[in-house]
Design an enzyme around this catalytic site. Structure first.
Site, PDB file in Angstrom:
ATOM      1  N   TRP A 169       0.839  -1.213   0.000  1.00  0.00           N
ATOM      2  CA  TRP A 169       0.000   0.000   0.000  1.00  0.00           C
ATOM      3  C   TRP A 169       0.870   1.257   0.000  1.00  0.00           C
ATOM      4  O   TRP A 169       0.508   2.262  -0.626  1.00  0.00           O
ATOM      5  CB  TRP A 169      -0.986  -0.002   1.176  1.00  0.00           C
ATOM      6  N   GLU A 179      -4.697   6.078  -4.205  1.00  0.00           N
ATOM      7  CA  GLU A 179      -4.962   7.283  -3.393  1.00  0.00           C
ATOM      8  C   GLU A 179      -4.385   8.546  -4.042  1.00  0.00           C
ATOM      9  O   GLU A 179      -4.084   9.514  -3.326  1.00  0.00           O
ATOM     10  CB  GLU A 179      -4.425   7.120  -1.965  1.00  0.00           C
ATOM     11  N   TYR A 263       7.019   4.191  17.639  1.00  0.00           N
ATOM     12  CA  TYR A 263       7.992   3.131  17.838  1.00  0.00           C
ATOM     13  C   TYR A 263       7.389   2.121  18.806  1.00  0.00           C
ATOM     14  O   TYR A 263       6.984   2.494  19.898  1.00  0.00           O
ATOM     15  CB  TYR A 263       9.306   3.653  18.404  1.00  0.00           C
ATOM     16  N   SER A 266       3.755  -0.061  12.864  1.00  0.00           N
ATOM     17  CA  SER A 266       3.233  -1.319  12.277  1.00  0.00           C
ATOM     18  C   SER A 266       3.880  -1.558  10.926  1.00  0.00           C
ATOM     19  O   SER A 266       4.048  -2.698  10.508  1.00  0.00           O
ATOM     20  CB  SER A 266       1.717  -1.231  12.062  1.00  0.00           C
ATOM     21  N   PHE A 267       4.222  -0.440  10.233  1.00  0.00           N
ATOM     22  CA  PHE A 267       4.752  -0.554   8.871  1.00  0.00           C
ATOM     23  C   PHE A 267       6.170   0.020   8.845  1.00  0.00           C
ATOM     24  O   PHE A 267       6.368   1.192   9.183  1.00  0.00           O
ATOM     25  CB  PHE A 267       3.836   0.193   7.891  1.00  0.00           C
ATOM     26  N   TYR A 268       7.128  -0.809   8.420  1.00  0.00           N
ATOM     27  CA  TYR A 268       8.535  -0.425   8.490  1.00  0.00           C
ATOM     28  C   TYR A 268       9.018   0.264   7.220  1.00  0.00           C
ATOM     29  O   TYR A 268       9.920  -0.200   6.545  1.00  0.00           O
ATOM     30  CB  TYR A 268       9.387  -1.650   8.856  1.00  0.00           C
ATOM     31  N   HIS A 269       8.384   1.376   6.930  1.00  0.00           N
ATOM     32  CA  HIS A 269       8.836   2.312   5.893  1.00  0.00           C
ATOM     33  C   HIS A 269       8.600   3.653   6.552  1.00  0.00           C
ATOM     34  O   HIS A 269       7.451   3.964   6.934  1.00  0.00           O
ATOM     35  CB  HIS A 269       7.999   2.163   4.618  1.00  0.00           C
ATOM     36  N   LEU A 270       9.627   4.483   6.673  1.00  0.00           N
ATOM     37  CA  LEU A 270       9.501   5.662   7.533  1.00  0.00           C
ATOM     38  C   LEU A 270       8.314   6.550   7.138  1.00  0.00           C
ATOM     39  O   LEU A 270       8.139   6.901   5.973  1.00  0.00           O
ATOM     40  CB  LEU A 270      10.779   6.496   7.519  1.00  0.00           C
ATOM     41  N   HIS A 271       7.528   6.902   8.127  1.00  0.00           N
ATOM     42  CA  HIS A 271       6.390   7.802   7.926  1.00  0.00           C
ATOM     43  C   HIS A 271       6.184   8.609   9.200  1.00  0.00           C
ATOM     44  O   HIS A 271       6.570   8.171  10.291  1.00  0.00           O
ATOM     45  CB  HIS A 271       5.133   7.010   7.550  1.00  0.00           C
TER      46      HIS A 271
HETATM   47  P1  M7G Z   1       2.195   2.901  12.057  1.00  0.00           P
HETATM   48  O1  M7G Z   1       2.854   3.777  13.034  1.00  0.00           O
HETATM   49  O2  M7G Z   1       3.077   2.055  11.196  1.00  0.00           O
HETATM   50  O3  M7G Z   1       1.215   1.910  12.771  1.00  0.00           O
HETATM   51  O4  M7G Z   1       1.317   3.837  11.161  1.00  0.00           O
HETATM   52  P2  M7G Z   1      -0.294   1.981  13.270  1.00  0.00           P
HETATM   53  O5  M7G Z   1      -1.141   1.588  12.075  1.00  0.00           O
HETATM   54  O6  M7G Z   1      -0.346   0.906  14.316  1.00  0.00           O
HETATM   55  O7  M7G Z   1      -0.542   3.348  13.778  1.00  0.00           O
HETATM   56  C1  M7G Z   1       0.844   3.502   9.902  1.00  0.00           C
HETATM   57  C2  M7G Z   1      -0.221   4.497   9.529  1.00  0.00           C
HETATM   58  O8  M7G Z   1      -0.604   4.247   8.191  1.00  0.00           O
HETATM   59  C3  M7G Z   1      -1.482   4.356  10.397  1.00  0.00           C
HETATM   60  O9  M7G Z   1      -1.836   5.605  10.935  1.00  0.00           O
HETATM   61  C4  M7G Z   1      -2.508   3.797   9.425  1.00  0.00           C
HETATM   62  O10 M7G Z   1      -3.825   4.229   9.706  1.00  0.00           O
HETATM   63  C5  M7G Z   1      -2.022   4.314   8.093  1.00  0.00           C
HETATM   64  N1  M7G Z   1      -2.392   3.479   6.955  1.00  0.00           N
HETATM   65  C6  M7G Z   1      -2.389   2.129   6.927  1.00  0.00           C
HETATM   66  N2  M7G Z   1      -2.788   1.714   5.689  1.00  0.00           N
HETATM   67  C7  M7G Z   1      -2.874   0.322   5.284  1.00  0.00           C
HETATM   68  C8  M7G Z   1      -3.048   2.828   4.928  1.00  0.00           C
HETATM   69  C9  M7G Z   1      -3.506   3.019   3.604  1.00  0.00           C
HETATM   70  O11 M7G Z   1      -3.743   2.101   2.817  1.00  0.00           O
HETATM   71  N3  M7G Z   1      -3.634   4.329   3.207  1.00  0.00           N
HETATM   72  C10 M7G Z   1      -3.396   5.386   4.052  1.00  0.00           C
HETATM   73  N4  M7G Z   1      -3.576   6.618   3.574  1.00  0.00           N
HETATM   74  N5  M7G Z   1      -2.962   5.214   5.313  1.00  0.00           N
HETATM   75  C11 M7G Z   1      -2.798   3.946   5.755  1.00  0.00           C
END
Ligand code: M7G
Length: 338
Positions: A169, A179, A263, A266-271
């Site tokens: 995604w 998106e 930290y 959930s997703f290991y690509h910096l955001h």
């Molecule tokens: P995270 O800190 O990796 O983990 O944040 P968390 O989900 O436990 O907070 C990832 C962020 O990406 C979260 O705020 C999710 O709501 C958001 N996110 C996840 N997905 C799968 C998507 C997506 O498909 N589109 C968008 N725009 N945001 C997403």
């Protein structure tokens, strides 16, 4: 073919998550429900994973009768939109319905049914859902781990590499495949650039619950742990341009924004998460959120700060990582000498 075991009280059901081998050996992902689903009549509920009465979010696990694999449906009641209330529109129209429960002297209790368009529920559907998705949305006991650099290198990092969530995604967003119309800012620089767009958790319009995500172009930065001196221009760019864009587009000043990294994420690509300070978004607690300004300042002080420090994080009982840490006796030990 991987099996997902779904515990439904005493019944264990097996859902197949089929991955067909392609000619080149790559695995084709199982088709998802999103191109066909129009309502939730095909959803068969199997288990309520979490019902948070405070945040009014319910996480449901089940299957869709017309598709293979487990599905998650997350339903969330929206916050009130002040703009809707102020415009005095549909909330107070004769098309709404007020049913009296009781009244006593000056006090009255009613059930109020506003018009349908004010009554919507946010629905997030994950299909096919993996075992890890089911874990993530299930209610569980949390534990704090004081992650030293050594624990990170020897246990957590190898685990993340093996077990992390699929980042498709994220790549779809960076490659303008998904998106596209939601993106509010893009800096295409491959090193210091990023994309800013509404988070999945936000509908993109209710300012009171504003939640945007800055996703970096660089695919080599997994998390806070990887950040060091060389990333300062990237982090400052996200901070400055993210705030500027949000102020211009939504009229919310940077002093009203909570800008942070998770930290563990959930997703290991910096955001980086941008949320409205007034909004108590999920994941803003001290054990998970690291304010971006604080991160920048720490790295300015010591370039490899995040390579050296202990970073506490939360692990939950059914996370696979919990079992790994438990086996190595890490959960009982505190790395801090107090
Ligand atoms: P995270 O800190 O990796 O983990 O944040 P968390 O989900 O436990 O907070 C990832 C962020 O990406 C979260 O705020 C999710 O709501 C958001 N996110 C996840 N997905 C799968 C998507 C997506 O498909 N589109 C968008 N725009 N945001 C997403």
């Amino acid at each position: 073919m991987a099996d997902i075991k779904v515990e439904d009280n005493n019944v264990i059901k097996n859902h197949s998550v089929k991955k067909r081998k392609l000619d080149d050996g790559a695995e084709e992902k199982q088709p998802n429900i999103h191109s066909t689903i129009e309502d939730l009549s095909s959803f068969k509920l199997e288990k309520i994973l979490n019902n948070n009465t405070r945040s009014k979010i319910v996480c449901l696990q089940g299957t869709f009768s017309d598709a293979d694999g487990a599905g998650l449906v997350i339903l969330e009641k929206y916050a009130f939109e002040e703009e809707n209330l102020k415009s005095n529109s549909d909330y107070f129209s004769t098309s709404s319905c007020l049913k009296k429960v009781f009244h006593n002297d000056i006090y009255g209790n009613y059930e109020y049914y506003p018009v349908t368009q004010l009554n919507s529920i946010k629905a997030t559907i994950i299909h096919p859902a993996t075992e890890k998705h089911i874990e993530k949305y299930s209610i569980q006991n949390p534990y704090i781990v004081d992650e030293t650099p050594d624990i990170y290198e020897s246990i957590v990092s190898p685990f993340i590499i093996k077990e992390q969530f699929d980042l498709q995604w994220v790549y779809n967003i960076l490659e303008h495949k998904s998106e596209v119309e939601r993106v509010v800012y893009e800096d295409p620089d491959p090193v210091n650039g990023f994309l800013l767009l509404p988070d999945l958790k936000w509908n993109g319009t209710t300012l009171d619950t504003l939640y945007l995500l800055a996703i970096v172009n660089d695919r080599n930065i997994k998390s806070l742990r990887d950040l060091q001196g060389e990333h300062l221009p990237l982090l400052k760019n996200i901070y400055n341009k993210g705030c500027k864009t949000i102020e211009e587009k939504y009229g919310i000043a940077k002093s009203q924004l909570r800008i942070y990294l998770h930290y563990q994420p959930s997703f290991y690509h910096l955001h980086v998460h941008f949320t409205y300070l007034k909004h108590e978004a999920p994941g803003i607690l001290a054990e998970r959120a690291h304010l971006l300004s604080n991160v920048i300042s720490n790295i300015e002080l010591v370039a490899d700060y995040y390579k050296k420090v202990t970073i506490p994080f939360v692990v939950r009982e059914t996370d696979k990582l919990f079992k790994v840490l438990e086996e190595k006796d890490i959960l009982k030990k505190s790395s801090l000498k107090v």
